[in-house]
Design a protein around this motif. Structure first.
Motif, short mmCIF file in Angstrom:
data_model
loop_
_atom_site.label_atom_id
_atom_site.label_comp_id
_atom_site.label_asym_id
_atom_site.label_seq_id
_atom_site.Cartn_x
_atom_site.Cartn_y
_atom_site.Cartn_z
N ILE A 98 -22.93 -58.52 -27.22
CA ILE A 98 -23.80 -58.50 -28.40
C ILE A 98 -23.31 -57.28 -29.44
CG2 ILE A 98 -26.00 -58.20 -29.40
CD1 ILE A 98 -26.95 -60.06 -27.05
N ILE A 99 -23.11 -56.27 -28.70
CA ILE A 99 -22.88 -55.02 -29.51
C ILE A 99 -21.42 -55.09 -30.19
CG2 ILE A 99 -22.40 -52.27 -29.16
CD1 ILE A 99 -24.57 -52.44 -27.25
N PHE A 100 -20.45 -55.38 -29.17
CA PHE A 100 -18.97 -55.39 -29.94
C PHE A 100 -19.14 -56.84 -31.02
CE2 PHE A 100 -18.02 -52.73 -26.42
CZ PHE A 100 -16.97 -51.86 -26.92
N ASN A 101 -19.70 -57.70 -30.71
CA ASN A 101 -19.60 -58.98 -31.35
C ASN A 101 -20.43 -58.49 -32.97
OD1 ASN A 101 -19.00 -61.58 -32.38
ND2 ASN A 101 -21.01 -62.54 -31.35
N SER A 102 -21.49 -57.59 -32.68
CA SER A 102 -21.86 -57.34 -34.11
C SER A 102 -20.78 -56.39 -34.90
CB SER A 102 -23.19 -56.31 -33.88
OG SER A 102 -22.72 -55.42 -33.30
N ILE A 103 -19.73 -55.69 -34.39
CA ILE A 103 -18.84 -55.17 -35.11
C ILE A 103 -17.89 -55.88 -35.55
CG2 ILE A 103 -17.27 -53.25 -34.71
CD1 ILE A 103 -19.04 -51.83 -32.71
N LEU A 104 -17.43 -56.88 -34.64
CA LEU A 104 -16.45 -57.90 -35.06
C LEU A 104 -16.69 -58.84 -35.97
CD1 LEU A 104 -13.59 -58.73 -33.83
CD2 LEU A 104 -14.98 -60.34 -32.22
N VAL A 105 -17.92 -59.16 -36.07
CA VAL A 105 -18.44 -60.15 -37.11
C VAL A 105 -17.99 -59.73 -38.60
CG1 VAL A 105 -20.88 -59.49 -37.50
CG2 VAL A 105 -20.23 -62.18 -37.52
N LYS A 106 -17.98 -58.42 -38.55
CA LYS A 106 -17.62 -57.96 -39.91
C LYS A 106 -16.05 -57.82 -40.26
CE LYS A 106 -21.96 -55.24 -39.74
NZ LYS A 106 -22.56 -54.19 -38.96
N THR A 107 -15.37 -58.25 -39.50
CA THR A 107 -13.88 -58.31 -39.76
C THR A 107 -13.35 -59.57 -40.26
OG1 THR A 107 -13.47 -59.07 -37.41
CG2 THR A 107 -13.74 -56.57 -37.78
N LYS A 108 -12.33 -59.47 -40.66
CA LYS A 108 -11.64 -60.87 -41.22
C LYS A 108 -11.19 -61.82 -40.31
CE LYS A 108 -7.27 -58.79 -41.91
NZ LYS A 108 -5.97 -58.36 -42.78
N TYR A 109 -11.14 -61.36 -38.81
CA TYR A 109 -10.64 -61.95 -37.77
C TYR A 109 -11.75 -63.01 -37.44
CZ TYR A 109 -6.84 -58.70 -37.99
OH TYR A 109 -5.96 -57.96 -38.39
N TYR A 110 -12.97 -62.48 -37.67
CA TYR A 110 -14.11 -63.43 -37.05
C TYR A 110 -14.03 -64.98 -37.35
CZ TYR A 110 -18.67 -63.96 -34.77
OH TYR A 110 -19.59 -64.49 -34.12
N MET A 158 -24.22 -70.27 -32.79
CA MET A 158 -23.39 -70.95 -31.59
C MET A 158 -22.26 -70.01 -31.49
SD MET A 158 -23.66 -74.75 -31.50
CE MET A 158 -25.21 -75.88 -31.00
N THR A 159 -21.59 -69.91 -32.46
CA THR A 159 -20.20 -69.14 -32.63
C THR A 159 -20.61 -67.35 -31.94
OG1 THR A 159 -19.32 -70.38 -34.46
CG2 THR A 159 -18.39 -68.14 -33.95
N TYR A 160 -21.61 -67.04 -32.64
CA TYR A 160 -22.14 -65.63 -32.21
C TYR A 160 -22.34 -65.54 -30.82
CZ TYR A 160 -24.11 -61.14 -33.00
OH TYR A 160 -24.32 -59.77 -32.61
N ALA A 161 -23.10 -66.64 -30.18
CA ALA A 161 -23.24 -66.49 -28.84
C ALA A 161 -21.94 -66.67 -27.91
CB ALA A 161 -24.12 -67.61 -28.37
N GLU A 162 -21.09 -67.63 -28.32
CA GLU A 162 -19.73 -67.73 -27.90
C GLU A 162 -19.05 -66.85 -27.78
OE1 GLU A 162 -15.62 -70.20 -28.75
OE2 GLU A 162 -17.66 -70.46 -30.22
N THR A 163 -19.07 -66.11 -28.87
CA THR A 163 -17.90 -64.99 -28.76
C THR A 163 -18.53 -63.86 -28.16
OG1 THR A 163 -17.51 -65.75 -31.15
CG2 THR A 163 -16.90 -63.25 -30.49
N SER A 164 -19.99 -63.55 -28.02
CA SER A 164 -20.53 -62.58 -27.35
C SER A 164 -20.28 -62.71 -25.99
CB SER A 164 -22.10 -62.39 -27.55
OG SER A 164 -22.39 -62.03 -29.10
N HIS A 165 -20.41 -64.00 -25.36
CA HIS A 165 -20.04 -64.26 -23.99
C HIS A 165 -18.48 -64.04 -23.78
CE1 HIS A 165 -23.89 -65.58 -22.27
NE2 HIS A 165 -24.06 -66.37 -23.42
#
Length: 149
Positions: A20-32, A87-94
């Motif tokens: 969850i922590i790393f995904n919250s950082i990743l969600v702000k990038t263009k790769y998300y 769902m994407t957020y949960a998937e990426t966090s996992h």
């Protein structure tokens, strides 16, 4: 052996927070955006052989159903795009959690024993990889619903 199982489950639960922590950082990038369309297993037959149907039943019929209330469709009144986003957020966090624990499993396999790393990876697969695969399958179903609207 019991200690190995407890450690594997514990580190997998901790990995949810790391994800969850790393995904919250990743969600702000263009790769998300690319991550939101990834699929590891497109085949329904392979999902069947992996036992994803049984895992889905476990999630739907046990206390796990209470974990992420944002990704449930209730009476057809949900915003499908928002559900897909969650769902994407949960998937990426996992997936992030899976990689995190995978590094630990490799380390423990080398420094302690192969059995220890193997048991950690079993717990990691059940608690991180399978939820991610289930989210991917559900996203495909949501995509069909969105397309038909």
């Amino acid at each position: 052996m019991v200690n190995y199982i407890i450690f594997g489950v514990s580190i997998s639960v901790i990995s949810w927070m790391v994800g969850i922590i790393f995904n919250s950082i990743l969600v702000k990038t263009k790769y998300y955006e690319r991550l939101s369309h990834m699929n590891f297993i497109d085949s329904k037959i392979l999902n069947k052989y992996l036992g994803l149907k049984y895992f889905k039943w476990i999630v739907k019929n046990t206390f796990f159903k209470y974990f992420n209330q944002k990704i449930q469709l209730r009476n057809g009144k949900a915003d499908l795009a928002e559900v897909r986003k969650e769902m994407t957020y949960a998937e990426t966090s996992h997936l992030i959690g899976f990689i995190f624990v995978g590094v630990f499993a490799i380390y423990w396999s080398v420094t302690r024993s192969f059995l220890f790393g193997f048991i950690i990876m079993i717990a990691n697969t059940l608690m991180n990889l399978y939820p991610s695969l289930l989210q991917q399958e559900n996203k495909r179903r949501i995509d069909k619903l969105i397309k038909n609207q």
